[in-house]
Design a protein around this motif. Sequence first.
Motif, short mmCIF file in Angstrom:
data_model
loop_
_atom_site.label_atom_id
_atom_site.label_comp_id
_atom_site.label_asym_id
_atom_site.label_seq_id
_atom_site.Cartn_x
_atom_site.Cartn_y
_atom_site.Cartn_z
N ASN A 184 0.82 -1.21 0.00
CA ASN A 184 0.00 0.00 0.00
C ASN A 184 0.86 1.26 0.00
O ASN A 184 1.78 1.39 0.82
CB ASN A 184 -0.91 0.01 1.23
N TYR A 185 0.53 2.17 -0.90
CA TYR A 185 1.20 3.48 -0.97
C TYR A 185 0.17 4.57 -0.70
O TYR A 185 -0.97 4.51 -1.20
CB TYR A 185 1.83 3.70 -2.34
N SER A 186 0.57 5.58 0.06
CA SER A 186 -0.34 6.67 0.37
C SER A 186 0.39 8.00 0.34
O SER A 186 1.55 8.10 0.73
CB SER A 186 -0.97 6.46 1.76
N ASN A 187 -0.29 9.04 -0.16
CA ASN A 187 0.22 10.40 -0.01
C ASN A 187 -0.91 11.33 0.38
O ASN A 187 -2.09 11.03 0.16
CB ASN A 187 0.97 10.89 -1.26
N VAL A 188 -0.54 12.45 0.99
CA VAL A 188 -1.52 13.35 1.56
C VAL A 188 -1.15 14.80 1.29
O VAL A 188 0.03 15.15 1.24
CB VAL A 188 -1.65 13.13 3.09
N LYS A 189 -2.16 15.62 1.08
CA LYS A 189 -1.98 17.06 0.91
C LYS A 189 -3.09 17.77 1.68
O LYS A 189 -4.26 17.36 1.64
CB LYS A 189 -2.07 17.45 -0.56
N LEU A 190 -2.73 18.85 2.38
CA LEU A 190 -3.69 19.63 3.16
C LEU A 190 -3.42 21.11 3.01
O LEU A 190 -2.27 21.55 3.03
CB LEU A 190 -3.58 19.27 4.64
N ARG A 191 -4.50 21.90 2.89
CA ARG A 191 -4.42 23.36 2.97
C ARG A 191 -5.56 23.87 3.84
O ARG A 191 -6.68 23.40 3.72
CB ARG A 191 -4.53 24.01 1.58
N ARG A 192 -5.26 24.85 4.70
CA ARG A 192 -6.29 25.50 5.52
C ARG A 192 -5.79 26.84 5.99
O ARG A 192 -4.58 27.12 6.01
CB ARG A 192 -6.65 24.63 6.72
N GLY A 193 -6.71 27.71 6.34
CA GLY A 193 -6.33 29.02 6.83
C GLY A 193 -5.82 28.96 8.26
O GLY A 193 -6.07 28.01 8.98
N VAL A 194 -5.10 30.03 8.63
CA VAL A 194 -4.60 30.15 10.01
C VAL A 194 -5.45 31.14 10.79
O VAL A 194 -5.79 30.90 11.95
CB VAL A 194 -3.12 30.58 10.00
N GLY A 195 -5.80 32.28 10.19
CA GLY A 195 -6.69 33.22 10.84
C GLY A 195 -6.04 34.41 11.49
O GLY A 195 -6.69 35.14 12.23
N LEU A 196 -4.72 34.65 11.21
CA LEU A 196 -4.04 35.80 11.79
C LEU A 196 -4.06 37.00 10.86
O LEU A 196 -4.33 38.12 11.30
CB LEU A 196 -2.60 35.42 12.14
N VAL A 197 -3.78 36.77 9.59
CA VAL A 197 -3.82 37.84 8.60
C VAL A 197 -4.59 37.34 7.39
O VAL A 197 -4.65 36.12 7.16
CB VAL A 197 -2.39 38.29 8.18
N PRO A 198 -5.17 38.24 6.60
CA PRO A 198 -5.94 37.79 5.43
C PRO A 198 -5.08 36.95 4.48
O PRO A 198 -3.95 37.29 4.17
CB PRO A 198 -6.37 39.11 4.77
#
Length: 410
Positions: A184-198
Amino acid sequence: MKSLNRNSKPAFAELHANGYCVALVLSAALLYPVAVHGLGLRIPNQDAEATARGNAFVATADNPSAIYYNPAGITQIQGAEAQVGMHTISVNSHFEGAAPGSTSDTEFEIQAVPQFYYVLTPKDQPYSFGLGMYAPFGLGLQWPSDSPLRNFAIEGRLLYVTLSPVVAWQVLPSLSIAAGPTINYSNVKLRRGVGLVPGDEFQVRGEGWAFGAKAGLRWQPHEKWAFGVSYFSPTTVDYGGHSSVHPEVPGSTSTSARLEFPQFIMGGISFRPNARWNFEVGIDWTDWDTVKTVVFKGTPFGDVPFPLNWQSSYLAHAGVSRYLDNHYWVAAGYFFSQNSTSDRDFTPLLPDTDLHVGSIGIGRRGEHWSWAVSGQVISGPPRRISNGNAADGTYQFLNGAINFSLAYRF
């Protein structure tokens, strides 16, 4: 998983920690959200003919996709046969926030999950050999970057691909067993805001390998009755990659995490009153109880533990096939998938809910060429969440899928 934050404007440290929490949840999410609704990260649709029957196929298992559904079934295939297939699904999730005017929809996507199977049964031998490649887990999800949910989720992708060689043995004319390893091979990608500056954003990418096992048994004591059971072992993926926070922290840091993918067991009973009809029911259980806490190592804040507290869940299948003249068939089915997360642990990255899935399909099994096409409508009751944060609101789901396969017998 815990909600990413209990406040609409979290503290910097909390946000980074929550970001890695999302990374983990994503460490379980790519090819499409339907697998997520009700089954954590499972992708149960691995063949067009089986999907047409609501995936009630474990006891029948008489085409090359048996390598996934029940590898013991490949002893029913004589000679050599190869099959390719694709599960394609539209991705649609709608959020209606608790605050007036706070709404969002996931970006519309057509996502594809391919499969490949090959079976060889030598002449006059009780053994059959198979090789399959499929994606038993995954999710792809993207909310708009200006969504009210941006500090909880912008984008998440997880790919989990399995290479599955199997050997089946026809112990008796009525009984076959099978087993084999999984790579089994797996890869992951994530993006999300932090909320300090626009416009700020947290990102993480990683990949890893895992090894497991698969087994199956098929028993047909009478021409009208067949029973099947299939098992997929748990696997552990150690992800290695990098994470970054822009624009607050320049550069990226090495990050790792371990995610336990669960074992699952599928069982079914097939009844054929005559050569024209095949009725089957089945149950599919996933051991999500093993997924509790994941620790992300190498973050800007050191080792950060994240509780998920998922709950084991099940699928209930029912399907029927009608066999027509000239080797054509039609089929219809239904399955229910149970929710795997509590309201407390709900996150927009995994908009989990109970699901009802209806399906219909048509195909033909010729002397050499076979094909199948099926469609699904996937929906569930609105999920209302109230955890005291900006992700509170109502989540609604409506998706459609088309599946097709093409096989050639040598």
